[in-house]
Motif scaffolding. Structure first.
Motif, PDB file in Angstrom:
ATOM      1  N   GLN A 147       1.132  -7.982  12.087  1.00  0.00           N
ATOM      2  CA  GLN A 147       0.699  -8.930  13.116  1.00  0.00           C
ATOM      3  C   GLN A 147       1.785  -9.208  14.151  1.00  0.00           C
ATOM      4  O   GLN A 147       1.889 -10.289  14.690  1.00  0.00           O
ATOM      5  N   MET A 204     -11.443 -16.620  12.792  1.00  0.00           N
ATOM      6  CA  MET A 204     -10.508 -15.956  11.887  1.00  0.00           C
ATOM      7  C   MET A 204      -9.106 -16.551  12.012  1.00  0.00           C
ATOM      8  O   MET A 204      -8.377 -16.659  11.024  1.00  0.00           O
ATOM      9  N   TYR A 241      -6.815 -18.405   9.172  1.00  0.00           N
ATOM     10  CA  TYR A 241      -5.394 -18.075   8.998  1.00  0.00           C
ATOM     11  C   TYR A 241      -4.555 -19.361   8.894  1.00  0.00           C
ATOM     12  O   TYR A 241      -3.729 -19.502   7.990  1.00  0.00           O
ATOM     13  N   TYR A 274      -4.536 -10.947   6.860  1.00  0.00           N
ATOM     14  CA  TYR A 274      -5.502 -10.040   6.245  1.00  0.00           C
ATOM     15  C   TYR A 274      -6.504 -10.812   5.386  1.00  0.00           C
ATOM     16  O   TYR A 274      -7.702 -10.514   5.378  1.00  0.00           O
ATOM     17  N   TYR A 332      -9.058 -12.332   7.513  1.00  0.00           N
ATOM     18  CA  TYR A 332     -10.007 -11.279   7.921  1.00  0.00           C
ATOM     19  C   TYR A 332     -11.028 -11.036   6.807  1.00  0.00           C
ATOM     20  O   TYR A 332     -12.247 -10.964   7.057  1.00  0.00           O
ATOM     21  N   GLU A 333     -10.564 -10.945   5.564  1.00  0.00           N
ATOM     22  CA  GLU A 333     -11.485 -10.766   4.439  1.00  0.00           C
ATOM     23  C   GLU A 333     -12.429 -11.956   4.307  1.00  0.00           C
ATOM     24  O   GLU A 333     -13.633 -11.793   4.054  1.00  0.00           O
ATOM     25  N   HIS A 337     -16.762  -4.003  12.351  1.00  0.00           N
ATOM     26  CA  HIS A 337     -15.846  -4.304  13.448  1.00  0.00           C
ATOM     27  C   HIS A 337     -16.587  -4.294  14.777  1.00  0.00           C
ATOM     28  O   HIS A 337     -16.347  -5.147  15.639  1.00  0.00           O
ATOM     29  N   MET A 356     -14.327  -6.570  16.871  1.00  0.00           N
ATOM     30  CA  MET A 356     -12.951  -6.483  16.386  1.00  0.00           C
ATOM     31  C   MET A 356     -12.414  -5.078  16.599  1.00  0.00           C
ATOM     32  O   MET A 356     -13.174  -4.108  16.569  1.00  0.00           O
ATOM     33  N   ILE A 376      -9.216  -2.883  14.886  1.00  0.00           N
ATOM     34  CA  ILE A 376      -8.119  -2.807  13.928  1.00  0.00           C
ATOM     35  C   ILE A 376      -7.432  -1.466  14.132  1.00  0.00           C
ATOM     36  O   ILE A 376      -7.989  -0.416  13.817  1.00  0.00           O
TER      37      ILE A 376
END
Length: 292
Positions: free
Chosen positions: A133, A144, A148, A189, A192-193, A215, A220, A222
């Motif tokens: 990141q 998201m 976090y 991560y 994200y999950e 995505h 999104m 990635i």
């Protein structure tokens, strides 16, 4: 800045970070810092994370928290200071071609992208469940990024040495973590999950075929960090304009580049150039980790 001449650039001090944390929690509760704040929820949560942020001794973790709060507050792009940006992340233009009408509009970040970051390289101890990141793109108040921040708060509360403020539960997603680990890499991560699980429960995703479809559905991107030395034919794969990193001696971290896999897949579908764009060097030469 040369590559993004019209962008507003923010460098945040600790006090700026604290302001962003307050603003992030206020925005999540649909209020303003100067307006009516739900003191039963917003203020205690925000103040708790501020207290943990203030007492945190590892600068990299403070930076992890701060980037999350600032991105939730305003949206935009977060970039580590030692990340080597190769071209404009919105148009694909190089610094020399900025403003030229004949510049190819590559749309490195798709105009409708709402979240983007980079998966750690395959030799990392944290692959595949970690994000590099050093780069994050997010729209304002992206859920998201909120996850976090909440995971950071949960981590501190479950690892608090003060029994009066320590809280744990069977659903705690941070109990296995240690303070000497790269918490931002792991918690982004896990956010994200959590995001994908929540949307899988709320929507019929039976027709979705793999992560790429997910995505696409949730706008999104990635990207992937790779060791440049593992690329067998870089000129054919990446193009002649990509100079692979030679700095940093034999240190693996200094040889990493970031590939934009999604663009390559779209180009192949459209029978265009199969070259994989390389938006970043993971670390620039003559940075702290990678002396020339």
């Amino acid at each position: 800045r040369q590559l993004h001449p019209t962008a507003q650039v923010r460098f945040l001090t600790d006090n700026d970070c604290i302001t962003s944390i307050r603003e992030a929690f206020a925005l999540h509760h649909n209020t303003d810092v100067a307006g009516d704040v739900d003191t039963d929820t917003t203020v205690p949560q925000a103040q708790a994370l501020i207290d943990y942020f203030t007492s945190e001794t590892r600068g990299m973790i403070k930076a992890d928290i701060c980037r999350g709060a600032a991105l939730y507050e305003t949206g935009g792009l977060y970039l580590d200071v030692d990340l080597g940006v190769r071209f404009n992340l919105f148009t694909g233009a190089t610094a020399a071609a900025q403003g030229h009408d004949d510049t190819e509009d590559k749309h490195v970040l798709s105009p409708d992208t709402e979240f983007a970051t980079i998966r750690v390289h395959r030799l990392s101890n944290y692959y595949p469940r970690g994000f590099f990141q050093a780069f994050i793109a997010a729209t304002p108040q992206h859920e998201m990024i909120w996850d976090y921040l909440q995971l950071f708060l949960q981590y501190y509360q479950s690892h608090d040495g003060n029994a009066n403020t320590r809280t744990t539960s069977n659903s705690d997603a941070t109990l296995d973590l240690r303070h000497d680990q790269p918490l931002g890499v792991l918690l982004l991560y896990r956010a994200y999950e959590r995001f994908l699980r929540r949307h899988a429960r709320a929507n019929d995703l039976s027709h979705v075929n793999g992560l790429e479809d997910l995505h696409e559905r949730y706008k999104m991107e990635i990207w992937q960090e790779v060791d440049s030395r593992s690329i067998k034919d870089p000129q054919r794969t990446l193009g002649p304009d990509v100079t692979l990193p030679t700095w940093g001696g034999h240190k693996r971290a200094c040889k990493m580049i970031v590939l934009q896999w999604k663009r390559q897949q779209k180009q192949q579908q459209q029978q265009q150039s199969p070259l994989i764009p390389v938006p970043f060097y993971s670390r620039i030469g003559n940075s702290r980790q990678c002396p020339i």
